[in-house]
Design a protein around this motif. Structure first.
Motif, mmCIF file in Angstrom:
data_model
loop_
_atom_site.group_PDB
_atom_site.id
_atom_site.type_symbol
_atom_site.label_atom_id
_atom_site.label_comp_id
_atom_site.label_asym_id
_atom_site.label_seq_id
_atom_site.Cartn_x
_atom_site.Cartn_y
_atom_site.Cartn_z
ATOM 1 N N VAL B 96 0.927 -1.483 -0.026
ATOM 2 C CA VAL B 96 0.312 -0.007 -0.203
ATOM 3 C C VAL B 96 0.861 1.790 0.321
ATOM 4 O O VAL B 96 0.282 1.909 -0.716
ATOM 5 C CB VAL B 96 -1.071 -0.560 1.049
ATOM 6 C CG1 VAL B 96 -1.966 -1.100 1.093
ATOM 7 C CG2 VAL B 96 -0.332 -0.166 2.259
ATOM 8 N N GLU B 104 -3.067 10.873 -3.374
ATOM 9 C CA GLU B 104 -3.437 11.562 -1.867
ATOM 10 C C GLU B 104 -2.471 12.117 -1.132
ATOM 11 O O GLU B 104 -1.757 12.773 -1.546
ATOM 12 C CB GLU B 104 -2.392 9.575 -1.814
ATOM 13 C CG GLU B 104 -3.360 8.898 -1.762
ATOM 14 C CD GLU B 104 -2.816 7.541 -0.903
ATOM 15 O OE1 GLU B 104 -2.742 7.134 -0.077
ATOM 16 O OE2 GLU B 104 -2.853 6.130 -2.126
ATOM 17 N N ILE B 114 -0.753 5.839 8.983
ATOM 18 C CA ILE B 114 -2.285 5.424 8.313
ATOM 19 C C ILE B 114 -1.426 4.017 7.800
ATOM 20 O O ILE B 114 -2.521 3.405 8.667
ATOM 21 C CB ILE B 114 -2.980 7.183 7.541
ATOM 22 C CG1 ILE B 114 -3.089 7.835 7.978
ATOM 23 C CG2 ILE B 114 -4.074 6.272 6.642
ATOM 24 C CD1 ILE B 114 -3.700 9.268 7.567
ATOM 25 N N LYS B 115 -1.244 4.361 7.002
ATOM 26 C CA LYS B 115 -0.915 2.692 6.173
ATOM 27 C C LYS B 115 -0.751 1.326 6.779
ATOM 28 O O LYS B 115 -0.432 0.675 7.071
ATOM 29 C CB LYS B 115 -0.385 2.796 5.009
ATOM 30 C CG LYS B 115 -1.044 3.513 4.082
ATOM 31 C CD LYS B 115 -0.283 3.987 3.095
ATOM 32 C CE LYS B 115 -1.223 5.029 1.686
ATOM 33 N NZ LYS B 115 -0.431 4.536 0.428
ATOM 34 N N VAL B 118 -3.329 1.069 9.182
ATOM 35 C CA VAL B 118 -4.685 0.120 9.399
ATOM 36 C C VAL B 118 -3.654 -1.515 8.749
ATOM 37 O O VAL B 118 -3.790 -2.557 8.952
ATOM 38 C CB VAL B 118 -4.457 0.441 7.322
ATOM 39 C CG1 VAL B 118 -5.332 -0.356 6.853
ATOM 40 C CG2 VAL B 118 -5.378 1.500 7.251
#
Lengths: 497, 143
Positions: B96, B104, B114-115, B118
């Motif tokens: 990702v 983005e 954030i990634k 996640v």
């Protein structure tokens, strides 16, 4: 009315939870553009390993039903059909979304899917037992030709090139011969230790359907995305129900055509949706509005692609010939749970099969309720970025493959097979005939060897395989399907030119 | 016949030749009867493929595809060393992060956090579902 006796088995807390979960997940997966019902069912199969056969089949059936219907969400809101079965829905559904009536279109879609789906399941209930009785007449040579016919039909219908389709099916049959010989356990084509146990059906299913999707999402990641419409509109549920049931002609055409096409081995929802769309246009008084956002078009297409689900299981349960690509994957699911299609399926496993069929009715009802609820929030479902979706599929594929036999070699086979299939599909080869060849391979070889043995004892193996009414009919159907495939591919090339 | 079709036809021919060779030359007639029947049919169809007027094959965007295949291949190879969950978290985060759209956020550290978050939550959810709930085995690795 034997099917009524097994509803008790469906109405357990566990099975209802499976149905709700399968339907919920199925609609979401179906709504994600590019995630086909076939891939979703293939990815789910490993999760059913540890379940009882009826529980596993209930989950797979709910997923099959829901993904076909869910595919309409992306067809309407993004103009990208979630599954090939929803191509016809996109033609008018997306136009309605552009006109600010996406909510109306989604209502029509789920209500007509429900009507078509229920109709299809009843066709399944009433037509399967007599056809199963007919399959009693099928001995080794007939079963060999049935398998060849299944592969031939899927190969010619699912591929643009008949030669490539047939080659795909034959490659699938060759994959099935890797590992131990079915009768004397001699190892064949074991060039590396990783191939010692052959290619497991589910490993093939996941590799051939899931991995190409991962590569497809990554390859086109930077390509421009279509605009996603919100589910806006002025329809209330009651108005939508009234409108759908006022379009009885479109609803009947869709349900009947879908059921007939479902029974034809290999045809699938894509053909059902397009044929129903075309036929309803021909008899409609609003035919000039088709392609501009006509509700009748959506009703015909969606009732057709969902009414195909039940009947696509008729040739599958009786003769092992799947009526659609997803039914081919479901055949893999049946086999790993020890359910062998054929004349005795209703006598050997009545509880499992009738519970499964009954659950399809409940799945249709849940599909309607959950579908109508989810369609309000569908814009958010489609916002899952492709990179997250690709890595999610990759991890589930690896986990699903490993969990079958706790074997790392299976992961390597799945990954390699899937990557090769991706490049193969670029060259016009289709994964569906490969999968069917892989699934039916062992059975085909066993029947071939048995028929050959009996034939040699009688004096001529060739004569044994080519004599008898059923054999001759099946061989003629194989030839007819190839001839039809060649004809239709030439015709489509001429139209393009 | 365009060059892409030629390449795919040559590859199919090579695969067919290998199948015919391994069925007819390497295998005995008794155990390889069925593979011989299939591989012979494959050989005939491959010859017919050379005479087919095919449509142009779909082109492949190798530039965007190959990094994904490389990362996923590394993940498959690392499975046995790192185990399923650690390798999954790394491949999730790497894929990702690599496949990031220009639209983005430009704040690199924010995107990274954030990634990473996640990836951690997703892997933890897989652990909860597969190991704690379903009690299914996953590749364990050396650690």
């Amino acid at each position: 009315m034997e099917f009524l006796n097994y509803f008790d088995n469906v109405f357990t807390v566990y099975h209802i939870a499976l149905l709700v979960g399968g339907t919920f997940a199925g609609i979401i997966l179906g709504a994600l553009p590019g995630l086909s019902p076939t891939m979703s069912v293939a990815l789910l199969i490993p999760f059913t390993f540890h379940m009882k056969p009826e529980s596993g089949l209930i989950l797979l059936g709910a997923m099959y039903t829901a993904t076909v219907a869910g595919g309409a969400i992306s067809a309407i809101l993004v103009n990208v059909p979630g599954a090939p079965a929803n191509i016809a829905t996109a033609l008018d559904g997306h136009k309605m979304a552009q006109n600010g009536k996406a909510k109306n279109a989604l209502h029509y879609c789920f209500i007509s899917s429900f009507v078509g789906g229920i109709f299809g399941v009843f066709i399944l209930i009433f037509f399967t037992p007599p056809l199963a009785a007919l399959s009693l007449k099928f001995m080794s040579t007939e079963m060999f030709w049935v398998a060849i016919l299944g592969i031939t039909i899927i190969a010619t219908l699912d591929s643009k090139s008949v030669i490539k389709g047939l080659l795909s099916g034959l490659f699938g049959l060759m994959l099935a011969t890797i590992g131990e010989h079915p009768t004397n356990a001699v190892e064949r084509f074991v060039f590396t230790d990783h191939l010692e146990s052959g290619v497991h059906i589910v490993v093939g299913l996941i590799g051939l359907f899931a991995m190409p999707q991962v590569w497809n999402l990554l390859e086109n990641f930077y390509a421009k995305k279509n605009r996603v419409f919100s589910a806006t509109g002025d329809a209330t549920l009651i108005q939508s129900f009234k409108l759908v049931f006022s379009k009885l002609k479109a609803l009947s055409i869709g349900s009947i055509i879908g059921s007939i096409i479902g029974i034809i081995p290999g045809a699938g929802g894509q053909i059902a949706g397009i044929v129903a769309y075309d036929q309803s246009k021909k008899v409609s008084s609003n035919r000039e509005n088709y392609g501009k956002g006509e509700p009748e078009a959506i009703i015909a297409a969606e009732s057709a692609n969902n009414s195909m689900v039940g009947p696509s299981l008729i040739p599958l349960l009786t003769l092992s010939i799947p009526g659609s690509p997803t039914a081919a994957v479901l055949l893999g699911g049946l086999l790993i749970h020890g359910i062998f299609p054929g004349h005795d399926i209703f006598t050997k496993n009545p509880e499992v099969i009738w519970t499964f069929i009954d659950s399809l009715i409940i799945a249709q009802i849940l599909m309607l309720i959950i579908g109508l609820f989810l369609s309000r929030h569908s814009k958010w479902i489609m916002k899952v970025p492709d990179n997250y979706m690709a890595v999610g599929i990759l991890l589930l594929a690896v986990f699903g493959t490993y969990s079958i036999q706790n074997n790392y070699s299976d992961v390597l086979i799945m990954f390699t097979l899937g990557t090769l299939m991706y490049f193969g599909s670029k060259a016009g080869f289709s994964p569906v005939p490969v999968v069917l060849g892989l699934i039916l391979g062992t059975m085909t070889e066993e029947k071939f060897l048995l028929g050959n043995l009996i034939g040699n004892a009688k004096g001529s193996s060739f004569q044994h395989f080519t004599s008898g009414t059923i054999n001759i009919v099946l061989i003629s159907l194989c030839i007819a399907s190839i001839v039809y495939g060649v004809y239709s591919s030439r015709k489509s090339k001429k139209i393009k030119a | 016949m365009n060059s892409q079709i030629k390449i795919s036809t040559v590859i199919v021919t090579l695969v067919s030749a290998i199948l015919v060779y391994s069925s007819f030359i390497l295998g005995d007639s008794e155990n390889y009867l069925f593979p011989r029947l299939i591989s012979a049919t494959i050989a005939i169809l491959t010859i017919m493929l050379w005479f087919e007027k095919g449509e142009a094959d779909k082109s492949t965007n190798f530039k965007d595809l190959m990094p994904g295949i490389a990362i996923a291949s590394a993940f498959i190879l690392l499975l046995k060393i790192l185990g399923f969950y650690l390798a999954s978290m790394i491949v999730f985060f790497t894929l990702v992060m690599y496949y990031t759209k220009p639209t983005e956020s430009k704040d690199f550290w924010r995107v990274l956090l954030i990634k990473l978050g996640v990836a951690f939550v997703f892997t933890f959810a897989l652990y909860g579902l597969f190991t704690l709930l379903l009690k299914v085995h996953t590749p364990e690795g050396l650690f």
